[in-house]
Design a protein around this motif. Structure first.
Motif, PDB file in Angstrom:
ATOM      1  N   VAL A 163       0.996  -1.284   0.016  1.00 23.49           N
ATOM      2  CA  VAL A 163      -0.328   0.233   0.290  1.00 23.49           C
ATOM      3  C   VAL A 163       0.476   1.778  -0.121  1.00 23.49           C
ATOM      4  CG1 VAL A 163      -1.820   1.280   0.883  1.00 23.49           C
ATOM      5  CG2 VAL A 163      -1.754  -1.014   1.015  1.00 23.49           C
ATOM      6  N   LEU A 164       2.439   1.018   0.544  1.00 25.43           N
ATOM      7  CA  LEU A 164       2.554   2.312   1.251  1.00 25.43           C
ATOM      8  C   LEU A 164       3.752   2.820  -0.316  1.00 25.43           C
ATOM      9  CD1 LEU A 164       3.562   2.095   5.141  1.00 25.43           C
ATOM     10  CD2 LEU A 164       2.225   4.134   3.548  1.00 25.43           C
ATOM     11  N   LYS A 165       3.956   1.457  -0.723  1.00 26.10           N
ATOM     12  CA  LYS A 165       4.687   1.508  -2.097  1.00 26.10           C
ATOM     13  C   LYS A 165       3.851   2.365  -2.940  1.00 26.10           C
ATOM     14  CE  LYS A 165       7.520  -1.135  -5.139  1.00 26.10           C
ATOM     15  NZ  LYS A 165       7.844  -2.353  -5.306  1.00 26.10           N
ATOM     16  N   HIS A 166       2.834   1.607  -3.497  1.00 27.10           N
ATOM     17  CA  HIS A 166       2.100   1.751  -4.385  1.00 27.10           C
ATOM     18  C   HIS A 166       1.327   3.822  -4.514  1.00 27.10           C
ATOM     19  CE1 HIS A 166      -1.613   2.350  -7.243  1.00 27.10           C
ATOM     20  NE2 HIS A 166      -2.823   2.889  -5.840  1.00 27.10           N
ATOM     21  N   LEU A 167       0.973   4.270  -3.231  1.00 31.15           N
ATOM     22  CA  LEU A 167       0.426   5.362  -2.236  1.00 31.15           C
ATOM     23  C   LEU A 167       2.219   6.555  -2.804  1.00 31.15           C
ATOM     24  CD1 LEU A 167      -0.426   5.293   0.947  1.00 31.15           C
ATOM     25  CD2 LEU A 167      -1.703   5.770  -1.339  1.00 31.15           C
ATOM     26  N   ALA A 168       2.923   5.807  -2.899  1.00 32.35           N
ATOM     27  CA  ALA A 168       4.815   6.789  -3.152  1.00 32.35           C
ATOM     28  C   ALA A 168       4.865   7.016  -4.529  1.00 32.35           C
ATOM     29  CB  ALA A 168       5.694   6.241  -2.482  1.00 32.35           C
ATOM     30  N   ARG A 169       4.617   6.431  -5.201  1.00 34.11           N
ATOM     31  CA  ARG A 169       3.797   6.155  -6.533  1.00 34.11           C
ATOM     32  C   ARG A 169       3.470   8.006  -7.240  1.00 34.11           C
ATOM     33  NH1 ARG A 169       1.829   1.500 -10.894  1.00 34.11           N
ATOM     34  NH2 ARG A 169       1.292   3.401 -12.870  1.00 34.11           N
TER      35      ARG A 169
END
Length: 259
Positions: free
Chosen positions: A229-235
């Motif tokens: 989730v956090l990786k997706h948001l950071a994208r």
């Protein structure tokens, strides 16, 4: 005693809502190489007439929809119901299912308007209308849950689908101002993901803490878990790349209506 009974009913209603799992329905996992397109111009006309942008939200002017346009919406939904989407390409199918889901949702609200939240439409012991079969396509009765969790999510396995389907609530990713088509789907998915993640209702960052949409809690599996989730948001929001603070979740079920 009456108040206790009402409290019990409300808790039962709330607890009836849980994030459905992605469970494939093999019947729908078929497509062709057809270049034929599906006409969504009726849906686009309704979006043009009644969807307005207000800050970080797009809101629907439910109270202003004319009887003629209500019938136009039902005619559009009926036209989609008469189609077997399996006879089209995968790209055409994706747009078909997203537009059908969103059009059905607006139609449900209009049939029950005025209503403060879609969650009240499911009956006494149901949280929302999502489990009720409301349309038949290719001889199969379908609910909104079927479209989202047995067709869109399992077949395409794209977490951005959560930004495409709209549940008529302020906490939901916005109903897009454009109807989905095979040609614009990728653009709209990227556009809606970026807009939602950079909005307070998607990810509200304050004092080293972040309040995320409950979508990222309910459907974390679609984003490969909490770290995913956090990786997706950071994208879409690079400032979150190194976020290590406290995470909470929230969702606003109030109707996405324009006054």
């Amino acid at each position: 005693m009456y108040k206790v009974w009402i409290l019990i009913l409300s808790l039962l209603s709330f607890n009836a809502f849980s994030a459905p799992k992605s469970e494939p329905w093999p019947f729908w996992d078929k497509h062709t190489q057809s270049t034929q397109s599906i006409d969504h111009s009726q849906w686009q006309a309704l979006l043009d007439a009644y969807l307005v942008e207000r800050g970080e939200n797009t809101l629907f002017r439910y109270a202003s929809v004319t009887d003629k346009d209500k019938q136009a919406l039902k005619a559009y939904v009926s036209s989609l119901a008469d189609i077997d989407p399996r006879q089209y390409s995968q790209a055409e199918q994706y747009a078909y299912w997203v537009n059908l889901y969103n059009a059905l949702t607006v139609d449900l609200i209009l049939d029950n308007y005025p209503v403060k939240t879609i969650t009240k439409l499911g009956g006494l012991f149901s949280f929302g209308p999502w489990g009720k079969e409301i349309i038949e396509v290719a001889g199969k009765p379908l609910s909104l849950n079927d479209i989202e969790h047995r067709i869109l999510r399992p077949i395409w396995q794209d977490p951005r689908t959560h930004y495409a389907v709209n549940c008529a609530s302020l906490g939901c990713p916005n109903l897009q101002t454009q109807a989905f088509t095979a040609e614009n789907t990728e653009q709209l998915l990227e556009q809606s993901a970026h807009a939602f993640i950079n909005s307070d209702k998607g990810a509200k960052l304050s004092n080293g803490k972040i309040q995320l949409s409950s979508i990222y809690d309910w459907f974390a599996v679609d984003f490969d878990g909490e770290k995913g989730v956090l990786k997706h948001l950071a994208r879409y929001r690079p400032e979150l790349t190194s976020f290590k603070g406290k995470v909470s979740f929230d969702y606003d079920w109030k109707l996405n209506k324009a006054n």
